[in-house]
Write a protein that holds these residues in place. Structure first.
Motif, PDB file in Angstrom:
ATOM      1  N   TYR A  81       1.044  -0.833   0.109  1.00  0.00           N
ATOM      2  CA  TYR A  81       0.149   0.458   0.093  1.00  0.00           C
ATOM      3  C   TYR A  81       1.321   1.434  -0.085  1.00  0.00           C
ATOM      4  N   ILE A 100      -7.558   5.247   0.977  1.00  0.00           N
ATOM      5  CA  ILE A 100      -7.892   3.509   0.534  1.00  0.00           C
ATOM      6  C   ILE A 100      -9.435   3.530   0.175  1.00  0.00           C
ATOM      7  N   THR A 103      -9.671  -3.175  -0.231  1.00  0.00           N
ATOM      8  CA  THR A 103      -8.618  -3.922  -0.697  1.00  0.00           C
ATOM      9  C   THR A 103      -8.786  -4.874  -0.851  1.00  0.00           C
ATOM     10  N   ASN A 136      -7.338   2.859  -9.433  1.00  0.00           N
ATOM     11  CA  ASN A 136      -7.330   1.078  -8.963  1.00  0.00           C
ATOM     12  C   ASN A 136      -6.175   0.638  -9.508  1.00  0.00           C
ATOM     13  N   ILE A 206      -6.191  -3.370  -5.292  1.00  0.00           N
ATOM     14  CA  ILE A 206      -6.117  -1.518  -4.491  1.00  0.00           C
ATOM     15  C   ILE A 206      -7.201  -0.281  -4.944  1.00  0.00           C
TER      16      ILE A 206
END
Ligand SMILES: O=C(O)CCC(=O)C(=O)O
Length: 277
Positions: A81, A100, A103, A136, A206
């Protein structure tokens, strides 16, 4: 450090990938993770991450395994990340305020059918096209091949005005070896492909968004605060603990996370302030 030095330090032409995502809707970063890294993450996923049966968009077979809320389930990908190359590309596409959104680990098993083409930013009902607010990333653990269902994408479709798509529109499948990363603009139509092979197709998804939107998975609730406290500061920020306007009663959310004092210690009842007039 100058911009070109920074590019060399990251070992990647960030501007090139950002430009591709902005113009054609997607870009592929080869060799994003090496084989040893993939093996370590795969092991952690297989041994630490509970999976739910949540059917993929437009499929009924139950032959995609999925795990969401990965940040609560494993620490094995925190460095991914935070990878400066990923961060730089995402910030290049949606700007410097990022967080974020979701996930997901998915494993598309033999026999899975093709998903419906969809847009990941379709949840936010705003007119199209619009400025980019979602970017993304999908990292291939297995080789993504035509026969095991490599992701279908419709290049340039993030610039379309329509909120609907003809499911038979021409798409291409992104074949890429294990360790590669496919990135796309949240408005680009795409779908997981049919897995007609005998092999699994595993990947890590992610999703990032601008930090002033509510994430699809509520990160502030999804990850227990005790777990968040142990994380690197930058990851806490990516989870949504970023100062945004008032923060928490005028304080940085990270300070509040540490001391759990939700009423600003500088706040007093009105009589206190009256006495000072
Ligand atoms: O399977 C893929 O390659 C893409 C998956 C996807 O877009 C989704 O599950 O929303």
């Amino acid at each position: 450090m100058s911009e070109s030095d920074e590019k060399v330090a990251l070992g990647l032409d960030i501007a090139h990938h950002v430009h591709e995502i902005q113009t054609q809707g997607y870009s592929v970063v080869p060799n994003f993770l090496d084989a040893e890294e993939i093996a370590k993450i795969r092991y952690a996923f297989n041994t630490e991450v509970p999976i739910t049966e949540m059917r993929a968009i437009g499929t009924e077979s139950g032959k995609t395994w999925r795990a969401h809320n990965l940040i609560a389930k494993t620490r094995a990908v925190d460095h991914v990340y935070l990878d400066p190359r990923l961060r730089a590309i995402v910030e290049g596409v949606i700007g410097k305020y990022t967080q974020i959104n979701i996930t997901t680990l998915f494993n598309t098993l033999p026999g899975e059918t093709k998903q419906l083409l969809h847009q990941d930013d379709g949840l936010w009902p705003i007119p199209r096209p619009h400025p980019s607010f979602l970017c993304n990333a999908l990292i291939a653990f297995d080789d993504f091949r035509i026969d095991n269902g490599a992701t279908h994408i419709v290049p340039y479709s993030h610039t379309w005005h329509d909120c609907n798509v003809d499911q038979d529109v021409d798409s291409i499948q992104v074949e890429m070896p294990s360790g590669s990363m496919l990135l796309w603009e949240g408005g680009m139509w795409h779908a997981g492909g049919a897995n007609k092979s005998t092999d699994e197709r595993m990947g890590l998804f992610i999703s990032h968004q601008v930090s002033y939107l509510r994430p699809q998975e509520i990160q502030l609730l999804s990850v227990p605060q005790d777990v968040v406290r142990e994380m690197p500061r930058k990851l806490k920020r990516l989870l949504g603990y970023h100062p945004f306007g008032i923060g928490v009663d005028g304080r940085d959310p990270l300070d509040v996370l540490d001391d759990e004092i939700v009423v600003n210690p500088d706040a007093h009842l009105a009589d206190y302030w009256r006495a000072k007039l």
